[in-house]
Design an enzyme around this catalytic site. Structure first.
Site, PDB file in Angstrom:
ATOM      1  N   ASP A   4      32.356  35.098  39.938  1.00  0.00           N
ATOM      2  CA  ASP A   4      31.916  35.754  38.700  1.00  0.00           C
ATOM      3  C   ASP A   4      30.811  36.769  38.994  1.00  0.00           C
ATOM      4  O   ASP A   4      30.379  36.910  40.141  1.00  0.00           O
ATOM      5  CB  ASP A   4      31.456  34.693  37.689  1.00  0.00           C
ATOM      6  CG  ASP A   4      30.599  33.622  38.347  1.00  0.00           C
ATOM      7  OD1 ASP A   4      29.614  34.001  39.007  1.00  0.00           O
ATOM      8  OD2 ASP A   4      30.941  32.412  38.244  1.00  0.00           O
TER       9      ASP A   4
ATOM     10  N   ASP B 102      33.090  26.574  38.202  1.00  0.00           N
ATOM     11  CA  ASP B 102      34.471  26.481  37.712  1.00  0.00           C
ATOM     12  C   ASP B 102      35.483  26.876  38.795  1.00  0.00           C
ATOM     13  O   ASP B 102      36.690  26.941  38.537  1.00  0.00           O
ATOM     14  CB  ASP B 102      34.670  27.315  36.430  1.00  0.00           C
ATOM     15  CG  ASP B 102      34.489  28.805  36.662  1.00  0.00           C
ATOM     16  OD1 ASP B 102      34.182  29.205  37.815  1.00  0.00           O
ATOM     17  OD2 ASP B 102      34.648  29.575  35.694  1.00  0.00           O
TER      18      ASP B 102
ATOM     19  N   ASP C  20      31.198  32.000  43.214  1.00  0.00           N
ATOM     20  CA  ASP C  20      31.176  31.323  41.920  1.00  0.00           C
ATOM     21  C   ASP C  20      29.749  30.870  41.630  1.00  0.00           C
ATOM     22  O   ASP C  20      29.075  30.346  42.505  1.00  0.00           O
ATOM     23  CB  ASP C  20      32.122  30.118  41.988  1.00  0.00           C
ATOM     24  CG  ASP C  20      32.114  29.301  40.712  1.00  0.00           C
ATOM     25  OD1 ASP C  20      31.745  29.872  39.650  1.00  0.00           O
ATOM     26  OD2 ASP C  20      32.472  28.111  40.764  1.00  0.00           O
TER      27      ASP C  20
ATOM     28  N   GLU D  38      44.143  55.126  43.290  1.00  0.00           N
ATOM     29  CA  GLU D  38      45.045  54.282  44.082  1.00  0.00           C
ATOM     30  C   GLU D  38      46.420  54.943  44.108  1.00  0.00           C
ATOM     31  O   GLU D  38      47.053  55.094  43.061  1.00  0.00           O
ATOM     32  CB  GLU D  38      45.162  52.879  43.489  1.00  0.00           C
ATOM     33  CG  GLU D  38      45.962  51.961  44.407  1.00  0.00           C
ATOM     34  CD  GLU D  38      46.738  50.860  43.697  1.00  0.00           C
ATOM     35  OE1 GLU D  38      47.047  49.857  44.351  1.00  0.00           O
ATOM     36  OE2 GLU D  38      47.066  51.004  42.501  1.00  0.00           O
TER      37      GLU D  38
ATOM     38  N   ASP E 241      43.572  52.458  38.972  1.00  0.00           N
ATOM     39  CA  ASP E 241      44.771  51.716  39.345  1.00  0.00           C
ATOM     40  C   ASP E 241      46.027  52.584  39.174  1.00  0.00           C
ATOM     41  O   ASP E 241      46.180  53.275  38.165  1.00  0.00           O
ATOM     42  CB  ASP E 241      44.865  50.482  38.432  1.00  0.00           C
ATOM     43  CG  ASP E 241      45.866  49.457  38.913  1.00  0.00           C
ATOM     44  OD1 ASP E 241      45.736  49.004  40.059  1.00  0.00           O
ATOM     45  OD2 ASP E 241      46.779  49.107  38.122  1.00  0.00           O
TER      46      ASP E 241
ATOM     47  N   ASN F  95      28.992  29.106  38.531  1.00  0.00           N
ATOM     48  CA  ASN F  95      28.897  28.042  37.516  1.00  0.00           C
ATOM     49  C   ASN F  95      29.836  26.869  37.766  1.00  0.00           C
ATOM     50  O   ASN F  95      30.074  26.064  36.880  1.00  0.00           O
ATOM     51  CB  ASN F  95      29.143  28.625  36.118  1.00  0.00           C
ATOM     52  CG  ASN F  95      30.548  29.206  35.977  1.00  0.00           C
ATOM     53  OD1 ASN F  95      31.289  29.280  36.968  1.00  0.00           O
ATOM     54  ND2 ASN F  95      30.911  29.589  34.774  1.00  0.00           N
TER      55      ASN F  95
ATOM     56  N   ASP G 223      36.988  49.094  38.430  1.00  0.00           N
ATOM     57  CA  ASP G 223      38.421  49.307  38.515  1.00  0.00           C
ATOM     58  C   ASP G 223      38.877  49.697  37.110  1.00  0.00           C
ATOM     59  O   ASP G 223      38.609  48.984  36.144  1.00  0.00           O
ATOM     60  CB  ASP G 223      39.081  47.986  38.934  1.00  0.00           C
ATOM     61  CG  ASP G 223      40.325  48.177  39.759  1.00  0.00           C
ATOM     62  OD1 ASP G 223      41.175  48.970  39.333  1.00  0.00           O
ATOM     63  OD2 ASP G 223      40.460  47.515  40.793  1.00  0.00           O
TER      64      ASP G 223
ATOM     65  N   HIS H 189      43.395  43.907  48.167  1.00  0.00           N
ATOM     66  CA  HIS H 189      43.862  42.626  47.636  1.00  0.00           C
ATOM     67  C   HIS H 189      45.383  42.556  47.484  1.00  0.00           C
ATOM     68  O   HIS H 189      45.906  41.517  47.098  1.00  0.00           O
ATOM     69  CB  HIS H 189      43.186  42.377  46.286  1.00  0.00           C
ATOM     70  CG  HIS H 189      43.546  43.427  45.281  1.00  0.00           C
ATOM     71  ND1 HIS H 189      43.181  44.757  45.432  1.00  0.00           N
ATOM     72  CD2 HIS H 189      44.262  43.373  44.141  1.00  0.00           C
ATOM     73  CE1 HIS H 189      43.658  45.455  44.420  1.00  0.00           C
ATOM     74  NE2 HIS H 189      44.313  44.639  43.620  1.00  0.00           N
ATOM     75  N   ASP H 190      46.079  43.648  47.746  1.00  0.00           N
ATOM     76  CA  ASP H 190      47.544  43.656  47.656  1.00  0.00           C
ATOM     77  C   ASP H 190      48.220  43.564  49.018  1.00  0.00           C
ATOM     78  O   ASP H 190      49.453  43.483  49.093  1.00  0.00           O
ATOM     79  CB  ASP H 190      48.030  44.959  46.987  1.00  0.00           C
ATOM     80  CG  ASP H 190      47.560  45.087  45.553  1.00  0.00           C
ATOM     81  OD1 ASP H 190      47.421  44.051  44.868  1.00  0.00           O
ATOM     82  OD2 ASP H 190      47.321  46.228  45.116  1.00  0.00           O
TER      83      ASP H 190
END
Ligand code: TEU
Ligand code: CA
Length: 527
Positions: free
Chosen positions: A30, A26, A22, A263, A200, A24, A99, A324-325
Site C-alpha cells: 500500500d 492485509d 504492506d 507504454e 497505459d 497494515n 499510471d 509487471h507484464d
C-alpha cells in the site's frame, strides 16, 4: 548539464504497489508501505518512482480496471496518504509518476454503467458499441487476453469493445466529451503535484473508424496467445493517435517539467513516431526492445544502433529490462547475465527504467495454480501467459514474511528469500544489490554516462563494447554475453577500471585487458 531536465538524467523505478510493502497486515502492499521505504529508494539512488495503478478498482486486472480516476482504492490507502507520500518523496528529491489508464475503464465505472443502461443514454457514445454482423460479432478483433474483443450486452442487443477483459470496456477517444473528461482527470493529479504519467497502452487508444477486420497473421502458431492470430492493423497504432497524444502533451506542458511516458509495444520504426512531430508527443515512448530481442552482443549492438539511427533529432532514448507484464530479466537470462544486464541498462544512452526486485536478482517465483491471480492466465490456460511469477512481494529481510507483511502475502515469496533480501544483500560487497547501487552512483557521477554521446565500438565474440563521451570524459562499457574469457580491443595507455560487474577489480588497466565470462566492465580512458 545542470539544465538537463530530470527525466533525462534520472533513473525511473517501477513499483507494483500490491507487492512492495504492506503497512497494515492485509498481505497487500500500500501507499504507506511505499512511504516507509523511501529511505531505501534514496539509498539506492533512483530519481523517480512510477507506481502502477492505485485508483479505486474492482481489481479484475489488479488496478488496470479503474472505477474512479480521482481517488485512491482503500486497499492502497487514501488521498491523504497519497498526498503525504508525494510530499515526503518530494522532500527527498524523488519524483512520483502515476499510471494513467485511458484506453478502458472498469465496467463498474459510473460512465459505463450509464452507457450500458440504454442505447439512447447520453454516455452511450463514450464507449464503443456496435451491432453484430451476420448474426455474429461486429468484427474479428481479439482481446489481448484471448477470446473475442466484443461482448454482447443483452439490454440493447449491441456489443461493446474491450481490448482486454470484458470487465475493461474501451472508451471512445473519438468522442470529444471523453477527451475532456479524461483530461480533467489528468489535471486533477497534475494540480496535486504528480510529476508525470506512464500512459497505459497509449498506442491502442484510437481504433479504425470503420472497424475493419484485421488480416490473419501468416506466422501465427497455436502455441501463441490468441491476440497473435491476426495482425493488429486496424485496432492499434492508427494515424490519429498522434494528434491525441499531442493534446495530452500540451496539457502537461502547461505545468513545469512533467513527464509523459507511453507504454507502446511496437517495432522500433513504428515506436519512434510516438515522439511526435517536432517532439510534441510522448517524452519517452517506452523502448522494450531489450525485453523481446535475443540476448547476445550482435543483436543488442544492432538494436542500439537501429534505435539511435531512428530517433528523431533531439529525441531522448530510454531502455527497459522488465515490467509487471514480462518475465523478469534474471529469469530470462540467468543470474550471471542479470549482472551484465544491469550494467547495460545503466550505461546505455537514455533514461533507464528499473523494475522493483530486479536489483535483488529476483527471478521467477513459482505460483501454484490454486494461488494464481492473473486473469490472463485464467483466460488462456496452458499458454504460460500468467504474470503472477513476476509480481511477487519485495523481499526486505530474513523475518518470517521477508519484512513485506505481518499477514499472509497475496502472492508467495521466493523460497530462498532468507538469502535474497535487501537487508542481507546491502551488506554484501559483491551482491547484485551492491552492483546496482554502484552503477546508479556512477551514472550520477559521470556526465558521460548520464547524458553523454554514444558509439558502438565492436561486437565480436559475443562481447559488446560501446563508448560514452561528454566533453573530455570518455568511458567504455565492455559486456561479455558469453561464458568464455575474451581479450578486449587495445585501449591505449592510461585506461582505468572503473567497475567490474564481478566487483573485484579497480585501478589501472592493462592495455589489452581480459574480460572474463559473464563479466561487464566500465573503463575510463585517458583524456
Ligand atoms: O499492458 C499492455 C499489454 O498490452 C500487455 O499486456 C501486453 O499485451 C503484453 O504484456 C505483451 O507481452 C498494460 C498493463 O501494463 C497491463 O498490466 C494491463 O493488464 C493492460 O495494459 C491492460 O490495462
Ligand atoms: Ca496493505
Amino acid at each position: 548539464m545542470a539544465d538537463t531536465v530530470w527525466w533525462k538524467k534520472g533513473i525511473v523505478y517501477q513499483i507494483y504497489p500490491r507487492s512492495f510493502q504492506d503497512s497494515n497486515g492485509d498481505g497487500i502492499g500500500d501507499l504507506n508501505g511505499i512511504r516507509q521505504r523511501l529511505d531505501y529508494l534514496t539509498w539506492l539512488g533512483i530519481d523517480a518512482i512510477w507506481i502502477s495503478p492505485v485508483y479505486p478498482s474492482p481489481m479484475a486486472d489488479f488496478g488496470y480496471d479503474v472505477s474512479d480516476y480521482r481517488a485512491i482504492d482503500p486497499l492502497f490507502g487514501s488521498l491523504t496518504d497519497f498526498d503525504q507520500l508525494l510530499h515526503e518523496a518530494h522532500g527527498r528529491g524523488l519524483k512520483i509518476i502515476l499510471d494513467f489508464v485511458p484506453n478502458h475503464t472498469s465496467e463498474q465505472h459510473p460512465w459505463f454503467q450509464e452507457s450500458r443502461s440504454s442505447g439512447t443514454n447520453s454516455k452511450r457514445d463514450w464507449y464503443i458499441w456496435r451491432d453484430g454482423r451476420d448474426g455474429g460479432l461486429p468484427n474479428n478483433w481479439v482481446s489481448q487476453f484471448g477470446g473475442p474483443a466484443w461482448t454482447l450486452d443483452p439490454t440493447s442487443g449491441q456489443y461493446y469493445l474491450h481490448s482486454f477483459l470484458r470487465e475493461q470496456p474501451d472508451l471512445n477517444w473519438r468522442n470529444p466529451a471523453v477527451r475532456d473528461a479524461m483530461f480533467k482527470n489528468l489535471r486533477f493529479w497534475l494540480d496535486r503535484g504528480v510529476d508525470g504519467f506512464r500512459v497505459d497502452v497509449i498506442w491502442l487508444l484510437i481504433k479504425d473508424s470503420q472497424f475493419r477486420d484485421n488480416p490473419p497473421n501468416p506466422a501465427y502458431q497455436p502455441t501463441q496467445p490468441a491476440i497473435n492470430r491476426y495482425l493488429s492493423v486496424h485496432n492499434a497504432d492508427q494515424p490519429e493517435i498522434h494528434e491525441l497524444i499531442g493534446d495530452m502533451r500540451a496539457l502537461l506542458d502547461r505545468y513545469d517539467d512533467r513527464v509523459l511516458i507511453g507504454e507502446i509495444y511496437l517495432p522500433l520504426e513504428r515506436l519512434v513516431a510516438y515522439y511526435g512531430k517536432d517532439l510534441a508527443g510522448a517524452h519517452l515512448p517506452f523502448n522494450f526492445s531489450l525485453i523481446h530481442g535475443a540476448w547476445n552482443a550482435s543483436v543488442i549492438a544492432e538494436t542500439v544502433a537501429e534505435y539511435e539511427r531512428l530517433l528523431p533529432p533531439g529525441g531522448w532514448p530510454n531502455w527497459v529490462l522488465g515490467n509487471h507484464d514480462q518475465p523478469r530479466i534474471a529469469a530470462r537470462v540467468g543470474p550471471a547475465q542479470a549482472r551484465v544486464a544491469a550494467m547495460l541498462l545503466l550505461t546505455l544512452r537514455g533514461t533507464p527504467t528499473m523494475y522493483y526486485g530486479d536489483e535483488i536478482g529476483l527471478a521467477r517465483v513459482d505460483v501454484p495454480p490454486e494461488l494464481a491471480h492473473d486473469p490472463w492466465e485464467k483466460n488462456e490456460p496452458g499458454l504460460g501467459v500468467g504474470r503472477d511469477p513476476w509480481r511477487t512481494p519485495m523481499q526486505w529481510d530474513t523475518s518470517p514474511r521477508a519484512g513485506f507483511t505481518s499477514g499472509q502475502p497475496w502472492l508467495p515469496l521466493e523460497a530462498d528469500y532468507c538469502d535474497r533480501n535487501v537487508a542481507s544483500l546491502e551488506h554484501s560487497d559483491r551482491s547484485i544489490l551492491s552492483l546496482y547501487r554502484r552503477l546508479i552512483a556512477l551514472r550520477k557521477q559521470h556526465p558521460a554516462l548520464k547524458i553523454g554521446d554514444t558509439r558502438i565500438v565492436s561486437h565480436e565474440h559475443n562481447v559488446l563494447v560501446f563508448e560514452r563521451t561528454h566533453g573530455t570524459e570518455k568511458l567504455l562499457t565492455a559486456l561479455n554475453f558469453g561464458q568464455d574469457d575474451r581479450a578486449l580491443p587495445s585501449l591505449g595507455s592510461g585506461a582505468c577500471f572503473v567497475l567490474s560487474s564481478h566487483m573485484d577489480r579497480d585501478g589501472a588497466a592493462d592495455t589489452n585487458p581480459i574480460l572474463r565470462g559473464d563479466e561487464g566492465l566500465i573503463l575510463q580512458l585517458a583524456e
